[in-house]
Design an enzyme around this catalytic site. Structure first.
Site, PDB file in Angstrom:
ATOM      1  N   TYR A  14    -103.634 -37.797  24.697  1.00 27.47           N
ATOM      2  CA  TYR A  14    -103.166 -37.241  25.978  1.00 27.47           C
ATOM      3  C   TYR A  14    -101.905 -36.388  25.808  1.00 27.47           C
ATOM      4  O   TYR A  14    -101.918 -35.166  26.008  1.00 27.47           O
ATOM      5  CB  TYR A  14    -102.942 -38.426  26.917  1.00 27.47           C
ATOM      6  CG  TYR A  14    -102.253 -38.181  28.235  1.00 27.47           C
ATOM      7  CD1 TYR A  14    -102.494 -37.044  29.000  1.00 27.47           C
ATOM      8  CD2 TYR A  14    -101.396 -39.161  28.743  1.00 27.47           C
ATOM      9  CE1 TYR A  14    -101.874 -36.878  30.239  1.00 27.47           C
ATOM     10  CE2 TYR A  14    -100.790 -39.008  29.981  1.00 27.47           C
ATOM     11  CZ  TYR A  14    -101.021 -37.855  30.722  1.00 27.47           C
ATOM     12  OH  TYR A  14    -100.410 -37.705  31.938  1.00 27.47           O
ATOM     13  N   LEU A  36    -108.781 -39.973  15.249  1.00 33.16           N
ATOM     14  CA  LEU A  36    -109.796 -39.892  16.310  1.00 33.16           C
ATOM     15  C   LEU A  36    -110.304 -41.261  16.748  1.00 33.16           C
ATOM     16  O   LEU A  36    -111.378 -41.369  17.329  1.00 33.16           O
ATOM     17  CB  LEU A  36    -110.980 -38.986  15.888  1.00 33.16           C
ATOM     18  CG  LEU A  36    -110.638 -37.519  15.603  1.00 33.16           C
ATOM     19  CD1 LEU A  36    -111.905 -36.741  15.213  1.00 33.16           C
ATOM     20  CD2 LEU A  36    -109.999 -36.843  16.817  1.00 33.16           C
ATOM     21  N   ALA A  77     -98.985 -40.530  17.390  1.00 32.13           N
ATOM     22  CA  ALA A  77    -100.143 -41.401  17.122  1.00 32.13           C
ATOM     23  C   ALA A  77     -99.783 -42.883  17.251  1.00 32.13           C
ATOM     24  O   ALA A  77     -98.886 -43.358  16.569  1.00 32.13           O
ATOM     25  CB  ALA A  77    -100.669 -41.128  15.718  1.00 32.13           C
ATOM     26  N   ASN A  95    -101.058 -50.986  12.929  1.00 35.08           N
ATOM     27  CA  ASN A  95    -101.328 -49.587  13.268  1.00 35.08           C
ATOM     28  C   ASN A  95    -100.041 -48.825  13.621  1.00 35.08           C
ATOM     29  O   ASN A  95     -99.788 -47.753  13.072  1.00 35.08           O
ATOM     30  CB  ASN A  95    -102.312 -49.538  14.432  1.00 35.08           C
ATOM     31  CG  ASN A  95    -102.814 -48.135  14.676  1.00 35.08           C
ATOM     32  OD1 ASN A  95    -103.736 -47.679  14.010  1.00 35.08           O
ATOM     33  ND2 ASN A  95    -102.182 -47.423  15.591  1.00 35.08           N
ATOM     34  N   THR A 120     -91.009 -45.991  23.762  1.00 34.37           N
ATOM     35  CA  THR A 120     -91.476 -46.422  25.083  1.00 34.37           C
ATOM     36  C   THR A 120     -90.430 -47.258  25.808  1.00 34.37           C
ATOM     37  O   THR A 120     -89.611 -47.936  25.171  1.00 34.37           O
ATOM     38  CB  THR A 120     -92.760 -47.260  24.924  1.00 34.37           C
ATOM     39  OG1 THR A 120     -93.078 -47.879  26.166  1.00 34.37           O
ATOM     40  CG2 THR A 120     -92.594 -48.374  23.903  1.00 34.37           C
ATOM     41  N   TYR A 144     -96.807 -54.479  21.761  1.00 37.74           N
ATOM     42  CA  TYR A 144     -96.761 -53.012  21.806  1.00 37.74           C
ATOM     43  C   TYR A 144     -95.295 -52.558  21.746  1.00 37.74           C
ATOM     44  O   TYR A 144     -94.915 -51.740  20.903  1.00 37.74           O
ATOM     45  CB  TYR A 144     -97.444 -52.500  23.085  1.00 37.74           C
ATOM     46  CG  TYR A 144     -97.159 -51.055  23.368  1.00 37.74           C
ATOM     47  CD1 TYR A 144     -97.615 -50.071  22.503  1.00 37.74           C
ATOM     48  CD2 TYR A 144     -96.418 -50.665  24.487  1.00 37.74           C
ATOM     49  CE1 TYR A 144     -97.332 -48.738  22.741  1.00 37.74           C
ATOM     50  CE2 TYR A 144     -96.141 -49.337  24.727  1.00 37.74           C
ATOM     51  CZ  TYR A 144     -96.598 -48.376  23.853  1.00 37.74           C
ATOM     52  OH  TYR A 144     -96.304 -47.060  24.085  1.00 37.74           O
TER      53      TYR A 144
HETATM   54  N1  UFG Z   1    -101.847 -51.572  37.551  1.00 38.95           N
HETATM   55  C1  UFG Z   1    -102.624 -52.095  38.557  1.00 38.95           C
HETATM   56  N2  UFG Z   1    -103.961 -51.796  38.549  1.00 38.95           N
HETATM   57  C2  UFG Z   1    -104.538 -51.003  37.589  1.00 38.95           C
HETATM   58  C3  UFG Z   1    -103.719 -50.480  36.574  1.00 38.95           C
HETATM   59  C4  UFG Z   1    -102.366 -50.786  36.578  1.00 38.95           C
HETATM   60  O1  UFG Z   1    -102.163 -52.828  39.419  1.00 38.95           O
HETATM   61  O2  UFG Z   1    -105.762 -50.782  37.642  1.00 38.95           O
HETATM   62  C5  UFG Z   1    -100.404 -51.874  37.572  1.00 38.95           C
HETATM   63  C6  UFG Z   1     -99.922 -52.546  36.313  1.00 38.95           C
HETATM   64  O3  UFG Z   1    -100.108 -53.938  36.359  1.00 38.95           O
HETATM   65  C7  UFG Z   1     -98.461 -52.097  36.283  1.00 38.95           C
HETATM   66  C8  UFG Z   1     -98.486 -50.711  36.925  1.00 38.95           C
HETATM   67  O4  UFG Z   1     -99.719 -50.638  37.628  1.00 38.95           O
HETATM   68  O5  UFG Z   1     -97.719 -52.939  37.092  1.00 38.95           O
HETATM   69  C9  UFG Z   1     -98.460 -49.580  35.907  1.00 38.95           C
HETATM   70  O6  UFG Z   1     -99.443 -49.847  34.935  1.00 38.95           O
HETATM   71  P1  UFG Z   1     -99.907 -48.790  33.846  1.00 38.95           P
HETATM   72  O7  UFG Z   1    -100.975 -49.438  33.020  1.00 38.95           O
HETATM   73  O8  UFG Z   1    -100.236 -47.500  34.475  1.00 38.95           O
HETATM   74  O9  UFG Z   1     -98.602 -48.551  32.991  1.00 38.95           O
HETATM   75  P2  UFG Z   1     -97.649 -49.610  32.263  1.00 38.95           P
HETATM   76  O10 UFG Z   1     -96.406 -49.685  33.080  1.00 38.95           O
HETATM   77  O11 UFG Z   1     -98.312 -50.875  31.936  1.00 38.95           O
HETATM   78  O12 UFG Z   1     -97.427 -48.929  30.863  1.00 38.95           O
HETATM   79  C10 UFG Z   1     -96.982 -47.621  30.685  1.00 38.95           C
HETATM   80  C11 UFG Z   1     -97.412 -47.150  29.329  1.00 38.95           C
HETATM   81  C12 UFG Z   1     -96.771 -47.973  28.281  1.00 38.95           C
HETATM   82  C13 UFG Z   1     -95.292 -48.005  28.473  1.00 38.95           C
HETATM   83  C14 UFG Z   1     -94.927 -48.392  29.876  1.00 38.95           C
HETATM   84  C15 UFG Z   1     -93.472 -48.254  30.081  1.00 38.95           C
HETATM   85  O13 UFG Z   1     -98.826 -47.241  29.195  1.00 38.95           O
HETATM   86  O14 UFG Z   1     -97.065 -47.408  27.049  1.00 38.95           O
HETATM   87  O15 UFG Z   1     -95.598 -47.570  30.788  1.00 38.95           O
HETATM   88  O16 UFG Z   1     -93.139 -48.235  31.407  1.00 38.95           O
HETATM   89  F1  UFG Z   1     -94.754 -48.912  27.665  1.00 38.95           F
END
Ligand code: UFG
Length: 329
Positions: A14, A36, A77, A95, A120, A144
């Site tokens: 992305y 990939l 990556a 990884n 992050t 992570y």
């Molecule tokens: N969430 C939902 N429903 C969903 C998806 C997510 O309620 O279907 C909630 C999650 O529980 C979280 C919030 O939405 O509370 C954001 O979730 P994301 O998966 O979009 O993002 P994250 O905050 O978990 O993670 C992202 C990046 C990570 C990074 C983090 C730092 O993917 O790599 O932000 O803030 F570490």
């Protein structure tokens, strides 16, 4: 001296694919290194040199760098799913951390000493104070975040002991797509909130909300969303910034928090339809609130966000989401 040749690891993903496009548009020569495993061949810009290579394959990695001879590396990556990392911690440490260690070793072998690393907000764990400043202790609460914190520490040693110039960007919640709608997020499986809401809206299904009993105003988690193109801009600034033989970490966020429910409401406005909600248990490894203090990037790198509004991020994500389903339908 302006750099000319840049290697991008994770250039099929992305953020990496959008950064590759931006670099090529600015006249850099770019090599993409990607295994990939999660990225896509279609996302690799045709103008870039491509090496299908896993960072754990040290011999091939060194050979790829040697053949291209970049002046700097932007290292995207990585595996990025918090939940997956909780279930498979060894996979994440191998990884993300071992892969990064190989990369640093191979860079040293090939006399490449400038690196911009994707870190992050997850390195902070459940921070004591909000907004989070870069000086906060690194205390990840999931593998992570741990894999990224360990990589930052190793990079810091390389800066101290091997004269590397290292920039670590601690991303908060990256969202949006290219404003022309032609390139964006395509994780498989998709777990991120905004694409999940867009998918739910398209299918006319409810969106799952993971937890409504957090210590936040509406009980759902609060996150700081930053537009992917603004994030890419910060990487370009870091390359052009003459930090030599030094390690610097910067937060990249927007200094504003939105709860999961607020993001759903904002998406309803953009798509012009009501989106149903299904309340679920908390997801493992989710901190309640993550909001960045991002003034350091502005002060030192001159970073200015072009797309600070959540609604713009959602609009751009929606354009990309629609174009994906048109081409794949
Ligand atoms: N969430 C939902 N429903 C969903 C998806 C997510 O309620 O279907 C909630 C999650 O529980 C979280 C919030 O939405 O509370 C954001 O979730 P994301 O998966 O979009 O993002 P994250 O905050 O978990 O993670 C992202 C990046 C990570 C990074 C983090 C730092 O993917 O790599 O932000 O803030 F570490």
């Amino acid at each position: 001296m302006k750099l000319k040749k840049i290697t991008v690891t994770g250039g099929a993903g992305y953020i990496g694919s959008l950064a590759t496009r931006a670099l090529l548009d600015r006249g850099y020569e770019v090599q993409v290194i990607d295994n990939l495993s999660r990225g896509h061949q279609w996302a690799v810009d045709k103008r870039a040199a491509f090496s299908k290579c896993d960072l754990l394959d040290r011999a091939l990695l060194s050979k790829s760098l040697k053949s291209f001879q970049p002046e700097a590396v932007i290292h995207f990556a990585a595996l990025i799913q918090v939940n997956e990392s909780v279930n498979q911690p060894e996979l994440y440490l191998r990884n993300n951390f071992e892969g990064s260690r190989n990369l640093l070793e191979c860079m040293k072998e090939n006399s490449i000493s400038k690196i911009v690393f994707s870190s992050t907000a997850a390195v902070y764990g459940t921070p004591e104070s909000i907004p989070i400043e870069e000086g906060e202790p690194l205390a990840p609460v999931n593998p992570y975040g741990e894999s990224k914190a360990k990589t930052e520490q190793l990079l810091q040693h390389y800066c101290q002991n091997h004269q590397f110039a290292g920039t670590a960007f601690r991303y908060f919640n990256v969202a949006g797509a290219h404003p022309d709608g032609t390139l964006g997020e395509a994780h498989e499986p998709e777990t991120h909130l905004i694409p999940k809401i867009l998918e739910a809206a398209r299918r006319g299904e409810p969106v799952k909300v993971f937890g409504n009993n957090y210590p936040t105003p509406d009980g759902t988690c609060v996150r700081d969303y930053v537009h992917v193109m603004d994030l890419v801009d910060a990487h370009l600034l870091a390359l052009e910034h003459q930090i030599s033989r030094k390690f610097e970490a910067f937060n990249l966020g927007s200094e504003r928090g939105f709860s999961v429910l607020e993001v759903i409401r904002a998406t309803e406005k953009v798509v012009g339809q009501k989106i149903a909600i299904e309340m679920n248990e908390r997801r493992a490894g989710d901190p309640p609130v993550l909001i960045a203090q991002s003034t350091k990037a502005t002060r030192i790198l001159g970073w200015v966000r072009k797309y600070p509004d959540l609604s713009t991020m959602i609009e751009h994500a929606l354009q990309w989401h629609r174009s994906c389903f048109k081409t794949r339908a």
